[in-house]
Design a protein around this motif. Sequence first.
Motif, PDB file in Angstrom:
ATOM      1  N   LEU A  62      33.650  51.801  30.994  1.00  0.00           N
ATOM      2  CA  LEU A  62      33.434  50.372  30.826  1.00  0.00           C
ATOM      3  C   LEU A  62      33.838  49.593  32.085  1.00  0.00           C
ATOM      4  CD1 LEU A  62      34.691  49.872  27.153  1.00  0.00           C
ATOM      5  CD2 LEU A  62      32.330  50.105  27.960  1.00  0.00           C
ATOM      6  N   ASN A  98      31.209  49.233  34.455  1.00  0.00           N
ATOM      7  CA  ASN A  98      30.062  48.496  33.902  1.00  0.00           C
ATOM      8  C   ASN A  98      28.927  49.436  33.509  1.00  0.00           C
ATOM      9  OD1 ASN A  98      28.844  46.075  33.030  1.00  0.00           O
ATOM     10  ND2 ASN A  98      27.677  45.912  34.932  1.00  0.00           N
ATOM     11  N   LYS A 110      40.325  46.420  26.941  1.00  0.00           N
ATOM     12  CA  LYS A 110      39.398  45.624  27.754  1.00  0.00           C
ATOM     13  C   LYS A 110      39.278  44.169  27.293  1.00  0.00           C
ATOM     14  CE  LYS A 110      37.503  47.258  30.649  1.00  0.00           C
ATOM     15  NZ  LYS A 110      37.954  47.522  32.037  1.00  0.00           N
ATOM     16  N   TRP A 126      30.825  47.198  19.507  1.00  0.00           N
ATOM     17  CA  TRP A 126      30.597  48.635  19.520  1.00  0.00           C
ATOM     18  C   TRP A 126      29.794  48.988  18.273  1.00  0.00           C
ATOM     19  CZ3 TRP A 126      31.849  52.225  23.205  1.00  0.00           C
ATOM     20  CH2 TRP A 126      31.759  53.574  22.847  1.00  0.00           C
ATOM     21  N   THR A 131      28.101  46.937  23.736  1.00  0.00           N
ATOM     22  CA  THR A 131      28.950  47.521  24.774  1.00  0.00           C
ATOM     23  C   THR A 131      28.851  49.032  24.828  1.00  0.00           C
ATOM     24  OG1 THR A 131      30.482  45.674  24.497  1.00  0.00           O
ATOM     25  CG2 THR A 131      31.340  47.643  25.590  1.00  0.00           C
ATOM     26  N   GLY A 132      28.590  49.649  23.704  1.00  0.00           N
ATOM     27  CA  GLY A 132      28.492  51.106  23.615  1.00  0.00           C
ATOM     28  C   GLY A 132      28.206  51.500  22.188  1.00  0.00           C
TER      29      GLY A 132
END
Length: 302
Positions: A86, A89, A112, A222, A265-266
């Motif tokens: 992360l 990026n 984060k 997420w 984000t993921g």
Amino acid sequence: MKEITIVEFPSNLGLKEPQPGKEPGVKNLPDWLWRHNLHKAIYPKNSIRLDPPRYSHVRDHQTQILNANSLVEYAREQAYLINNILTQNKFPFVLGGDCSILLGPAIALKQKGNYSVFYLDGHTDFMDVSLSETGGVGGMAASIVTGNGPEKLTNILHLSPYIKQENLWCVGNREYDDEYENEIRNSAATYVSLDHLRKQGILNTVQSFLLQIENKNLDGFWLHIDADVLNDAIMPCVDSRTPDGLTYAEFNELTSYLFQSPKLTGLEITILDPDLDLTGQYTKDFVANITTTFKKHFDTLF
């Protein structure tokens, strides 16, 4: 375009033995998905594997949880890895594994900033250990990452809660049992059962979720995808089968809206067990659907 990093967490630490002396087969899922061309379809810039500690079917005396110490050790290593991705990026596309693999990413997200989790699952996984018949964190993952449960697991690196309870959305549950559902109903999380999802509509649900992220000015979200959220007829190769579930049309619609959000984000994929899909047909269908939808929107977005 944002770089994709496939992260392999081949862990079965959060599940009970399917039969005495046999480990759950989900530990083989990353290799199985590679064999069925998920990696090729996603075309990641990089691929990383983090193997878990050795599996044990014995419950921890202190917490009554399977593999508790190993889960803590593994989560710390996972968090370090995800945090690095992360920070660069990059987009972590995580392959489990059972649902306990959420712990490491959740810790990294806390490190984060302030994030939400969209927990797309045929079960809430919001269960206190006292209600668990197995002691498996796979059935408690959503609860643990929001700070509910033994401190050994909820407060790793003194970061409890990894995800604020009010930032958790549990979507797709179809285990309709009051004692089970009351755990999530009585929490600050948002609970959208499969029945409710269909009544209020997929688009309305996702829009409400994304609006909450915007209104709270969260750093992102997420996406947890448990294969058992799919209809049992098209995804029977899971550890806890339940009638009904999302069709691929519904699943693709829902994920397409989420994949279009710049706040994504993921993500992680869990629970599909290669031992229960001997011909690979169910896996082929799953890979074809999720990769097509993901690439269509991810490439456009980033």
